[in-house]
Structure formats: C-alpha cells, structure tokens
Design a protein around this motif. Structure first.
Motif, short mmCIF file in Angstrom:
data_model
loop_
_atom_site.label_atom_id
_atom_site.label_comp_id
_atom_site.label_asym_id
_atom_site.label_seq_id
_atom_site.Cartn_x
_atom_site.Cartn_y
_atom_site.Cartn_z
N GLU A 74 38.97 40.96 -7.63
CA GLU A 74 38.59 40.68 -9.02
C GLU A 74 37.13 40.24 -9.12
OE1 GLU A 74 39.28 37.22 -12.37
OE2 GLU A 74 40.81 37.48 -10.84
N ASN A 77 34.46 43.01 -8.68
CA ASN A 77 34.26 43.83 -9.88
C ASN A 77 33.64 43.03 -11.01
OD1 ASN A 77 35.70 45.71 -8.31
ND2 ASN A 77 36.53 46.66 -10.15
N ARG A 78 34.02 41.77 -11.12
CA ARG A 78 33.44 40.94 -12.18
C ARG A 78 31.95 40.72 -11.95
NH1 ARG A 78 36.09 35.72 -15.14
NH2 ARG A 78 34.47 35.52 -16.71
N CYS A 253 40.72 45.75 -12.24
CA CYS A 253 40.56 46.06 -13.66
C CYS A 253 40.32 44.79 -14.47
CB CYS A 253 41.81 46.78 -14.17
SG CYS A 253 41.99 48.47 -13.56
N ASP A 256 36.79 43.99 -14.02
CA ASP A 256 36.00 44.88 -14.88
C ASP A 256 36.06 44.41 -16.33
OD1 ASP A 256 35.09 46.61 -12.93
OD2 ASP A 256 36.66 48.10 -13.25
N GLY A 257 37.28 44.09 -16.77
CA GLY A 257 37.45 43.68 -18.16
C GLY A 257 36.62 42.48 -18.51
N TYR A 258 36.60 41.47 -17.62
CA TYR A 258 35.79 40.28 -17.86
C TYR A 258 34.30 40.64 -17.82
CZ TYR A 258 39.87 37.22 -17.43
OH TYR A 258 41.07 36.58 -17.62
N ILE A 295 43.30 41.30 -21.58
CA ILE A 295 42.90 41.00 -20.20
C ILE A 295 43.58 39.72 -19.72
CG2 ILE A 295 40.96 40.36 -18.70
CD1 ILE A 295 39.20 42.02 -20.72
N SER A 330 41.12 46.87 -19.45
CA SER A 330 39.74 47.10 -19.00
C SER A 330 39.13 48.30 -19.71
CB SER A 330 39.68 47.29 -17.48
OG SER A 330 40.26 48.51 -17.08
N THR A 359 35.94 52.23 -14.29
CA THR A 359 37.21 51.67 -14.76
C THR A 359 38.10 52.73 -15.39
OG1 THR A 359 37.99 49.53 -15.59
CG2 THR A 359 36.86 50.95 -17.17
#
Length: 387
Positions: A74, A77-78, A253, A256-258, A295, A330, A359
């Motif tokens: 996580e 990706n963040r 994901c 990515d979403g954050y 998310i 995401s 994503t």
C-alpha cells in the motif's frame, strides 16, 4: 496532506515511506517513459528487508504476516510507485512457505531473503483457458526422476527479472480425475536454466509499463525434486497464493486511491477559476468524497481478508471482496483526479496519467471484477452457477 485516518503499523509505514522518498515521481516517470524495470527501487526494497517480510525468521526473513506485507505494498503505491514490479515475490512466497518441503525452504528461502534469488513470477494463465484454471492445457509428464513440460502460458509477469517461477501444470489428464480441480501440480522453475532448455519467452508490449510475457514449453525437463507438495494437489496449493495475491492487490489499489485523493484534494483547493477554488464546488467535492469513502470501506475489507489469512482461516470470499472494492474505489478516485486536473491530468509531468493507467489494470487482473461478482453470487448468495 494525509487523508486516511489509518494509524495501523505506523513504524512500517514510516520506514517504507522514507525509503520511497528516495525514489521521487521523477524516477518512476523516467522508468515508465523508458519502459524499463525499476531495478534500483526493487534492490533498495530487498536490501531493507521488505521483500523478505513473509519469510520466517529461521530462513532469514522478518516473519511478518500478510497484513504487514499488504501495508508495505500500500505504501509503495501511495508514495507514487508501482508495486506491480515486485509484488509477485510476496504472494508467490506463501506457496513455497506453506506447501514446500523443508529441504526446499532451506535451499531457497535464505537466498530469496538476501536478494541472491528472486521469486517474482507465477505461471498459471493460458491463452485458451484464461481464469478457467482447471481446464489448463500445459502438461508435466513424469519420466524417471524428471517431469517433461509442454504447453503455453500468457500474461506471465516479471519473468525477465526473476530467477524462479511457480508453474502450474496438469500431471494427470482431466479425463482421469474424479474432480476437475485434481491432477494439477506446482513446480519451481529455474528460469535461466529453462530459457535455454525448452522454455521460450516472448514479451508482450502493453499499455502499462508492466513486464509481462507469453511462455512456450517444448519438452522442458524439470527435476522431480522441483515438485512442490504432493502431485495432483496443485490447484488447492495455488489458491493459497491467489488469495494472498488478491488481498495484496487490494492494498495496492488502496494506496493508489489515497494517492489520487491526496493529489486531487490539494489541486482543487489551490486551483482558482471564476474567482474561487474549484474545490468549493459540490460538483467537484462529491466525486472525490465518494471515492474516498469507498477507499476507506475497501481498506476495512482488506484488513479483514488479511487477518483471516494470517489466522489460517478460509478467506476466499473476503479476499475477492477486498480486491473488488479496492479496484473499484481506486478507479473512481483516478477518474476524479484526472477529470478535475483537466488538461494537466494528461500531462506526463503530473504523473496522473501514469498512475491512471496502472490502477486501471486491476479491473481486469489478476481476476476480473465480473468473475468476483460471479463468485459471490454462487458461493455466498447460493445462486445457480452461471458458467
């Protein structure tokens, strides 16, 4: 600005973020533009021990659980990176750890933990069967102290940057088994040795900088000692890795979403049009807020799936749901981020178009959202099987 209220495993988060800060957006942008592999980044993760997180301490790893591994993915990706370059080692590891022999664990795990070997690749999907895994056509026939492999695989990632591969093949013909899930076996393949002895690798150019390939097997010989676990039980074993994979992809994901909500929230707070920040408009606020809510909800299901996995409990439903929710969230965050950046969202220098492409993959792989819906309909709701 940090939007998520998550404070779990803060020491891991801080350490991974510190490492990722050494590889800023410019690094990942250049790697993407060159269609290259982030070798320096993966090496740094390995040296820091993050790629050995799931390996028990007795074999040189950290002995952490899937929950901690998901936090690592996580945060990568963040931070603007792409865990797709290295996440295979995480979920493939569990197949070897849980089902490999003691001799296999002692032979391979310390070298994987140190970075001397990479186990990044898993060969399951085939051109004619896709996710209908029990129908796969690749065969492994026992001949003395060796298995002879023939067949074809597709969308097999990180082969060119890995030393070992988990391979699923049929060892008993489908017509000779009582259940179609029987008769499949898992093997550990030495990639470099195989490439000169019966395995051909053909790269597949694609819209994401994701090193993936088509594999052809022509009488590839594997030592019988490379069989993982019991012959014929490979489908059951591979589910161990697939459930872990889905939980880890969900975590990526979520990262990515954050990343998207962080970026777009900052941008719309600063971007002024018609004399006011565009983030003051509810038409802008609501899609971002909705994506963020989703998310956060996906994050809870991710932790539920990981907790069950770490406890040795069935987690197929939760892992599938986590992957579905996180991939959907995401993607909605990505759309909002791109939309509200306007033309700048398409400019490479903002990194949004790169993360947007990355994503989007998870609506399709490693399992499509439609198949997850079919799984829930049949196995959770008890509806008639649709295929």
């Amino acid at each position: 600005m940090t939007l998520s209220r998550s404070t779990d495993h803060q020491e891991i988060r801080d350490a991974v973020r510190a490492l990722c800060s050494q590889f800023p957006d410019e690094y990942h942008r250049r790697i993407d533009a060159e269609r290259a592999y982030p070798e320096a980044f993966v090496e740094a993760l390995t040296r820091a021990g993050w790629m050995a997180a799931l390996i028990p301490e007795e074999y040189g790893g950290s002995g952490l659980g899937l929950t901690e591994a998901s936090v690592i993915m996580e945060e990568i990706n963040r931070s603007g990176g792409n865990s797709g370059a290295c996440h295979g080692q995480m979920y493939n590891m569990n197949t070897l750890i849980r089902h490999g022999s003691e001799e296999q664990r002692r032979r391979y795990l310390p070298k994987i933990a140190s970075g001397e070997l990479r186990l990044q690749s898993m060969g399951v999907t085939e051109p004619t069967t896709g996710t209908d895994t029990t129908q796969l056509k690749t065969t492994a026939v026992r001949k003395g102290d060796r298995y002879v492999v023939n067949g074809q695989k597709v969308w097999i990632s990180r082969v060119q940057h890995s030393d070992l591969m988990i391979l699923l093949a049929r060892t008993t013909p489908l017509a000779e088994v009582a259940k179609k899930s029987e008769g499949l076996s898992i093997f550990l393949v030495d990639i470099k040795a195989a490439m000169g002895s019966g395995m051909e690798v053909r790269p597949i150019p694609n819209m994401v900088n994701h090193e993936t390939n088509e594999l052809f097997f022509d009488n590839l010989e594997l030592p019988a000692e490379n069989l993982i676990g019991e012959e014929g039980q490979g489908f059951r074993y591979i589910l161990t890795g697939l459930n872990a994979e889905r939980a880890l992809i969900a975590a990526e994901c979520i990262g990515d979403g954050y990343w998207f909500t962080d970026r777009v929230t900052r941008y719309v707070s600063e971007r002024t049009v018609f004399g006011r920040p565009i983030g003051q408009n509810q038409g802008v606020q609501f899609p971002i807020a909705e994506a963020f809510i989703e998310i956060e909800a996906a994050n809870l299901m991710r932790h539920r799936a990981c907790a069950l996995y770490d406890a040795g409990q069935p987690c197929g439903t939760e892992a599938n749901m986590a992957k579905y929710l996180a991939a959907k969230a995401s993607w909605e965050a990505a759309n909002a981020c791109l939309q509200f950046h306007g033309g700048f969202g398409f400019a490479c220098e903002y990194d949004i178009e790169r993360k947007f492409r990355e994503t989007r993959l998870y609506q399709v792989a490693p399992i499509s959202t439609n198949l997850i819906l079919s799984y829930v309909a049949e196995h959770v709701l008890g509806l008639p099987r649709s295929f």
